[in-house]
Design a protein around this motif. Structure first.
Motif, mmCIF file in Angstrom:
data_model
loop_
_atom_site.group_PDB
_atom_site.id
_atom_site.type_symbol
_atom_site.label_atom_id
_atom_site.label_comp_id
_atom_site.label_asym_id
_atom_site.label_seq_id
_atom_site.Cartn_x
_atom_site.Cartn_y
_atom_site.Cartn_z
ATOM 1 N N SER A 2 0.863 -1.172 0.000
ATOM 2 C CA SER A 2 0.000 0.000 0.000
ATOM 3 C C SER A 2 0.906 1.230 0.000
ATOM 4 O O SER A 2 1.778 1.365 0.863
ATOM 5 N N ILE A 3 0.703 2.126 -0.965
ATOM 6 C CA ILE A 3 1.623 3.241 -1.198
ATOM 7 C C ILE A 3 1.113 4.515 -0.523
ATOM 8 O O ILE A 3 -0.031 4.932 -0.737
ATOM 9 N N SER A 4 1.964 5.149 0.283
ATOM 10 C CA SER A 4 1.624 6.465 0.837
ATOM 11 C C SER A 4 2.430 7.577 0.180
ATOM 12 O O SER A 4 2.064 8.746 0.260
ATOM 13 N N ARG A 5 3.537 7.236 -0.474
ATOM 14 C CA ARG A 5 4.343 8.198 -1.230
ATOM 15 C C ARG A 5 4.870 7.480 -2.461
ATOM 16 O O ARG A 5 5.491 6.435 -2.347
ATOM 17 N N GLY A 6 4.619 8.051 -3.644
ATOM 18 C CA GLY A 6 5.073 7.418 -4.871
ATOM 19 C C GLY A 6 3.915 7.086 -5.789
ATOM 20 O O GLY A 6 2.748 7.404 -5.507
ATOM 21 N N THR A 7 4.229 6.410 -6.892
ATOM 22 C CA THR A 7 3.242 6.147 -7.945
ATOM 23 C C THR A 7 2.773 4.702 -7.950
ATOM 24 O O THR A 7 1.586 4.416 -7.932
ATOM 25 N N GLY A 8 3.701 3.756 -7.996
ATOM 26 C CA GLY A 8 3.343 2.348 -8.068
ATOM 27 C C GLY A 8 2.479 2.058 -9.277
ATOM 28 O O GLY A 8 2.795 2.447 -10.403
ATOM 29 N N PHE A 9 1.342 1.371 -9.036
ATOM 30 C CA PHE A 9 0.414 1.047 -10.126
ATOM 31 C C PHE A 9 -0.571 2.188 -10.379
ATOM 32 O O PHE A 9 -1.541 2.030 -11.108
ATOM 33 N N ASN A 10 -0.351 3.329 -9.745
ATOM 34 C CA ASN A 10 -1.163 4.531 -9.942
ATOM 35 C C ASN A 10 -2.567 4.399 -9.346
ATOM 36 O O ASN A 10 -3.488 5.076 -9.760
ATOM 37 N N ASN A 11 -2.710 3.495 -8.381
ATOM 38 C CA ASN A 11 -4.009 3.322 -7.727
ATOM 39 C C ASN A 11 -3.859 3.197 -6.211
ATOM 40 O O ASN A 11 -4.744 2.695 -5.521
ATOM 41 N N GLY A 12 -2.699 3.694 -5.699
ATOM 42 C CA GLY A 12 -2.438 3.593 -4.274
ATOM 43 C C GLY A 12 -1.808 2.287 -3.854
ATOM 44 O O GLY A 12 -1.568 2.070 -2.658
ATOM 45 N N PHE A 13 -1.548 1.413 -4.834
ATOM 46 C CA PHE A 13 -0.951 0.126 -4.532
ATOM 47 C C PHE A 13 0.208 -0.173 -5.481
ATOM 48 O O PHE A 13 0.359 0.448 -6.530
ATOM 49 N N ASP A 14 1.000 -1.135 -5.090
ATOM 50 C CA ASP A 14 2.069 -1.663 -5.938
ATOM 51 C C ASP A 14 2.271 -3.114 -5.527
ATOM 52 O O ASP A 14 1.881 -3.529 -4.429
#
Length: 450
Positions: A405-417
């Motif tokens: 679960s992403i709090s900073r950054g892009t990842g899969f562009n949906n809050g996750f990676d």
């Protein structure tokens, strides 16, 4: 380690001033008579390749987003303990970091952590007295940073060299330790930075960078390094260790897969894994292993060679279907998708049904803060710091379960990676083993328990 270990930072007034080529040239020349340990500030994969080539020993990343001060000093002490001198290449401009006014993430911060003097590289193109203004501003901004020398790049002849050198030395009281002529040929670049040493004529690179620095006074550089502040460094191994678990992990390492933090590989080794390297772009198939770690790189450039290696991509699919551990970072994650779409579409392992679509626009360039989800069978619940740099996205946008679960950054562009299928994780994030201290032991424990 001895408190007076010679060390110096080669920093720039900004990006694109020639730091990497000049640093590699300095390392190459000094390595003729001294054992040189190279470092790169920040998360970059490619610049350390040039250091490693020049020094003939593995360069290291020093990154204060990934590592705290204690860990940075431990890594430095451990890696430098048998070297005569350490050369640290900066990132961006000397003072540029995560915030507009703070030190976090900057070259200056690392210089202060290590008590290392700085040699400032200035792009002197069309500058004479104004070069002194650049240097003076850098000198005055932070009195705790010791700028002990200057290298003037892009000088256009003896007259320009003399004027710019006199201006800097007379108006800033900082010596110019050398100048570099304006060059017509530069090191080759592409979208993620310099073309890697895996893809280049390395003898040409060594000669080119060595020739660049012929007007640099190396005795001055050595004297500056010798005058670094007295400081004790912990030389103990910085990795978690475990008894030999008799597990093997396969690692593709070639012109398509070369973006690995060396500490990640060492972490696996110290955790008890036997590392089996292979070259998919040269037709090699998966080795007989218990898990696979696919690093990043340029699979989009070499998609044709990867796609045509059926033993590799079909082997990955079978490996994943059998519930064995597969972990892919960025380019490695793209290889786990159904295809890579660049100018053409190339079939990949199809562990993930999504396509990895290459774009002209950067999709993610950021330090990442994340939390490993409960579904993450390696790092569940851990706070993760990492880095991403990619010109691709997945199509369609992937569905879960997700690993992070992403709090900073892009990842899969949906809050996750981090897509999870079976015991396969594919993510845009590059983690560093000295940020996630259980990196190696988590992999080895999972493989040994499987």
């Amino acid at each position: 380690m001895s408190s007076n270990h010679p060390r110096v930072v080669i920093a720039g007034t900004g990006s694109g001033v020639g730091k990497t080529a000049i640093t590699a040239g300095i390392m190459n020349r000094l390595s003729k008579h001294r054992c040189v340990q190279g470092y790169k500030v920040g998360p970059d994969f490619i610049d350390p390749m040039f250091h490693t080539l020049a020094c003939k020993r593995q360069s290291r990343n020093l990154d204060s987003f990934f590592m705290d001060q204690v860990t940075i000093k431990n890594l430095f002490g451990w890696a430098s303990q048998d070297a005569d001198i350490s050369i640290i290449e900066g990132v961006r401009g000397l003072y540029d970091g995560l915030t507009s006014t703070g030190d976090d993430g900057s070259t200056a911060e690392i210089a202060k952590f290590l008590g290392a003097p700085v040699i400032l590289v200035v792009n002197a193109r069309s500058l004479a007295k104004s070069a002194a203004a650049h240097v003076l501003g850098f000198k005055m901004l932070d009195p705790d940073v010791t700028i002990a020398g200057v290298i003037l790049n892009n000088v256009s002849g003896d007259r320009h060299r003399k004027k710019a050198t006199e201006a800097v030395e007379n108006l800033t009281s900082i010596p110019v330790v050398g100048t570099v002529e304006k060059l017509h040929e530069k090191l080759a670049e592409r979208h993620l930075g310099l073309v890697t040493t895996f893809e280049s004529d390395n003898s040409k690179i060594l000669k080119q960078t060595s020739d660049m620095v012929e007007n640099i006074d190396f005795s001055q550089i050595e004297e500056i390094a010798d005058n670094a502040a007295d400081m004790q460094f912990n030389i103990n191994c910085p990795f978690e260790t475990s008894p030999c678990e008799n597990v093997k992990i396969g690692i593709p390492f070639d012109k398509a897969y070369s973006f690995y933090y060396h500490e990640n590989l060492e972490s696996l080794h110290y955790a008890g894994a036997c590392l089996k390297y292979f070259k998919p772009t040269e037709g090699e198939s998966l080795p007989d292993v218990d898990g696979i770690y696919l690093g990043g790189g340029y699979p989009e450039i070499y998609a044709s060679e990867i796609s045509s290696n059926k033993d590799f991509i079909e082997g990955l699919k079978t490996f994943s279907d059998d519930g064995k551990l597969v972990y892919g970072e960025c380019g490695g994650m793209m290889t786990l998708c159904s295809s890579i779409v660049n100018m053409n579409e190339y079939k990949m392992a199809n562990i993930f049904p999504e396509k990895a679509v290459q774009t002209q626009q950067r999709q993610g360039l950021s330090y990442v803060k994340a939390t490993a989800t409960p579904d993450n069978f390696l790092f569940a619940g851990q706070e993760i710091r990492s880095h991403e740099f990619h010109y691709s996205h997945l199509d369609p946008s992937p569905s879960g379960p997700f690993a992070y679960s992403i709090s900073r950054g892009t990842g899969f562009n949906n809050g996750f990676d981090g897509k999870i299928v079976n015991k396969t994780i594919g993510t845009y994030m590059h983690q560093h083993a000295l940020s996630t201290k259980s990196w190696g032991t988590s992999f080895v424990k999972f493989m040994s328990d499987a």
